[in-house]
Design an enzyme around this catalytic site. Structure first.
Site, mmCIF file in Angstrom:
data_model
loop_
_atom_site.group_PDB
_atom_site.id
_atom_site.type_symbol
_atom_site.label_atom_id
_atom_site.label_comp_id
_atom_site.label_asym_id
_atom_site.label_seq_id
_atom_site.Cartn_x
_atom_site.Cartn_y
_atom_site.Cartn_z
ATOM 1 N N SER A 30 5.511 42.313 -11.002
ATOM 2 C CA SER A 30 5.634 40.895 -11.231
ATOM 3 C C SER A 30 4.774 40.163 -10.104
ATOM 4 O O SER A 30 4.776 40.160 -9.290
ATOM 5 C CB SER A 30 7.208 39.786 -11.443
ATOM 6 O OG SER A 30 8.273 40.552 -12.446
ATOM 7 N N ASN A 54 12.624 41.508 -9.345
ATOM 8 C CA ASN A 54 11.071 41.833 -9.508
ATOM 9 C C ASN A 54 10.484 40.786 -7.920
ATOM 10 O O ASN A 54 9.657 41.193 -6.571
ATOM 11 C CB ASN A 54 10.096 41.935 -10.116
ATOM 12 C CG ASN A 54 10.000 43.452 -10.521
ATOM 13 O OD1 ASN A 54 10.090 44.559 -10.283
ATOM 14 N ND2 ASN A 54 9.876 42.847 -12.157
ATOM 15 N N SER A 101 4.956 37.361 -19.133
ATOM 16 C CA SER A 101 6.307 36.975 -19.366
ATOM 17 C C SER A 101 6.397 37.295 -17.164
ATOM 18 O O SER A 101 7.020 36.922 -16.468
ATOM 19 C CB SER A 101 7.372 36.588 -19.478
ATOM 20 O OG SER A 101 7.554 38.788 -19.765
ATOM 21 N N SER A 102 5.919 38.144 -17.158
ATOM 22 C CA SER A 102 5.376 38.905 -15.624
ATOM 23 C C SER A 102 4.921 37.997 -14.436
ATOM 24 O O SER A 102 5.222 38.300 -13.314
ATOM 25 C CB SER A 102 5.417 40.528 -15.627
ATOM 26 O OG SER A 102 5.699 40.907 -16.382
ATOM 27 N N THR A 103 3.487 37.534 -15.603
ATOM 28 C CA THR A 103 3.119 36.694 -14.317
ATOM 29 C C THR A 103 3.094 34.711 -14.466
ATOM 30 O O THR A 103 1.958 34.204 -14.288
ATOM 31 C CB THR A 103 1.222 36.730 -14.238
ATOM 32 O OG1 THR A 103 1.430 37.250 -15.638
ATOM 33 C CG2 THR A 103 1.839 38.703 -14.429
ATOM 34 N N SER A 104 4.110 34.592 -14.677
ATOM 35 C CA SER A 104 3.959 32.792 -15.415
ATOM 36 C C SER A 104 4.882 32.390 -14.343
ATOM 37 O O SER A 104 6.181 32.142 -15.389
ATOM 38 C CB SER A 104 4.267 32.643 -16.693
ATOM 39 O OG SER A 104 3.220 33.740 -17.540
ATOM 40 N N LYS A 105 5.683 32.334 -12.692
ATOM 41 C CA LYS A 105 6.440 32.591 -12.603
ATOM 42 C C LYS A 105 6.187 31.431 -11.216
ATOM 43 O O LYS A 105 5.208 31.915 -10.800
ATOM 44 C CB LYS A 105 7.066 33.773 -11.975
ATOM 45 C CG LYS A 105 6.975 35.084 -12.945
ATOM 46 C CD LYS A 105 7.919 36.063 -13.167
ATOM 47 C CE LYS A 105 7.914 37.079 -13.705
ATOM 48 N NZ LYS A 105 9.420 37.390 -13.972
ATOM 49 N N MET A 153 11.551 44.536 -15.541
ATOM 50 C CA MET A 153 12.091 43.323 -14.984
ATOM 51 C C MET A 153 13.606 44.234 -13.950
ATOM 52 O O MET A 153 14.187 44.880 -14.394
ATOM 53 C CB MET A 153 12.804 42.478 -16.132
ATOM 54 C CG MET A 153 12.387 41.653 -17.437
ATOM 55 S SD MET A 153 12.115 43.022 -18.293
ATOM 56 C CE MET A 153 13.893 42.545 -19.340
ATOM 57 N N SER A 161 10.823 40.263 -22.768
ATOM 58 C CA SER A 161 11.212 39.658 -21.565
ATOM 59 C C SER A 161 10.291 38.420 -22.247
ATOM 60 O O SER A 161 9.230 38.134 -22.282
ATOM 61 C CB SER A 161 10.494 39.558 -19.845
ATOM 62 O OG SER A 161 10.518 38.897 -19.397
ATOM 63 N N CYS A 220 14.893 36.678 -11.330
ATOM 64 C CA CYS A 220 13.583 38.024 -11.157
ATOM 65 C C CYS A 220 13.793 39.004 -10.328
ATOM 66 O O CYS A 220 13.647 38.488 -8.935
ATOM 67 C CB CYS A 220 12.466 37.227 -11.213
ATOM 68 S SG CYS A 220 10.688 38.162 -10.526
#
Length: 398
Positions: A19, A106, A66-70, A320, A311, A104
């Site tokens: 992520s 990651n 979802s992996s890059t919107s954090k 995840m 996710s 999260c």
């Protein structure tokens, strides 16, 4: 009409595991965003570029997955025996929603490294050379994580030769320990039990789908596990096999919602729309050969089982970190669907196949007064700074 100027907020863009997200020190946020609430949510939405009807995040720091919107906030911890408090926000892509309901795993890796980069750890605790055990309080779920971060010449060692499937380049290994990973969410029968219903396997009634066997567990992150075969899959699926099929995604969401209701995480199906980050929905299968997303051949003998997880409504490109904790924990408990897919019996670690390759996670379970307990789950990830400086957002965006 005069327009508001952009403001500058110190920030660091980091990858953690599979992520990446935008990291902030609490002290650097605008004053009205230092407390939870609408202003903070609006700020993070604008930083990421959501909601975006084009699902591209062109006007923000997000990557439209979802992996890059954090977004992540860290602060020095006032809790005994902890270095930092870590708060995680999962930003929806197409909705004006920041979900604070879970962690999260990651980015927990990057949280340990960022704590050192940002000077949030007592210098007396940081070795000149060696490994620094960064003690993290995960504020979303009220749990302790220890990130064992390598240090060289007093600085985080980011480069290395540890390879993590789902990440393009090798980096330095960071070992994560999730202490007492079972969550304290309310369940229909089990209260704060790791298995909220009190069962290792439930018969889950899903509207328009039917009755499915399911393992409902709160460890790492609340997760609904079902058998891949029961929903027409093999466990070898990649993102394109599912994410381009609206009917398949809708059916999986129905299973997730039914699981959330059974676990006591929501009271009505409608609440699931505001709780997209948790629970996760995952399906498991016994080992078989497949090609990972990179083209790498994964052999049945390389893994104990196969797992695919969703996710924020889409199949994850790898796994995840928090779901990996759930997988390792469930695999350690004889009789769960995860354990049975891995061949059953007692085990203290499991290697599973995911769309990008394989991952090993360790967990030791024991039965105490009739309830299963896991004291810790352990896995290795990597993290590094991608960019540091400041993000800019319009001053009237929040």
């Amino acid at each position: 009409m005069p327009q508001a100027a952009q403001i500058r907020i110190p920030a660091t863009y980091m990858r953690g595991g599979t992520s990446k997200g935008v990291f902030f020190r609490l002290q650097d946020l605008p004053e009205r965003c230092k407390e939870p609430g609408e202003a903070r949510d609006r700020l993070f939405l604008r930083i990421i570029g959501s909601p975006d009807p084009y699902a591209a995040h062109i006007d923000g720091m997000g990557g439209a997955t979802s992996s890059t919107s954090k977004c992540v906030i860290l602060a020095k911890s006032s809790r005994p025996d902890h270095d930092v408090d870590y708060l995680y926000g999962q930003v929806a892509i197409d909705k004006a929603l920041v979900d604070w309901s879970g962690n999260c795993g990651n980015l927990s890796t990057a949280a340990g490294a960022f704590a050192l980069h940002a000077g949030l750890v007592d210098p007396a605790r940081v070795p000149r050379n060696g490994v620094c055990a960064v003690r993290i309080w995960q504020a979303n779920i009220g749990k302790t994580i220890i990130a064992h971060v390598p240090v060289t010449d007093g600085q985080v060692q980011e480069t290395g030769d540890f390879e993590l499937d789902g990440v393009t380049f090798p980096a330095a290994e960071i070992v994560l320990e999730f202490l007492d990973p079972s969550e304290d969410g309310a369940g229909e029968n089990g209260g704060g039990s790791m298995f909220p219903t009190g069962n290792l396997v439930d018969e889950l009634e899903v509207p328009d789908v039917g009755s499915l066997k399911a393992t409902l567990i709160s460890a790492g992150i609340p997760t609904v596990f079902v058998n891949a075969e029961d929903i027409g899959y093999r466990g070898t699926e990649l993102r394109e096999d599912i994410n381009g099929n609206p009917e398949a995604l809708a059916r999986l969401e129905k299973i997730r919602v039914a699981g959330a209701l059974r676990m006591g995480l929501i009271k009505t199906p409608e609440e699931a729309a505001t709780r997209q980050h948790t629970p996760k929905i995952a399906f498991v299968a016994p080992p078989r050969d497949y090609l990972a997303a990179s083209g790498k051949a994964i052999r049945a003998g390389d893994v104990d089982l196969l797992v695919r997880a969703l996710s924020m409504g889409k199949l994850h490109h790898a796994m995840m970190g928090t779901a990996a904790v759930a997988i390792g924990t469930a695999a350690a408990v004889p009789g769960t669907l995860v354990n049975l897919a891995a061949g059953g019996g007692e085990r203290d670690s499991v290697r599973f196949g995911h769309p990008s390759g394989t991952l090993r996670v360790g967990a030791q379970a024991r039965l105490v007064d009739g309830e299963w307990q896991v004291s810790r789950a352990v896995m290795s990830r990597t993290a590094r700074v991608l960019m540091e400086g400041a993000v800019r957002v319009p001053g009237d965006a929040f």
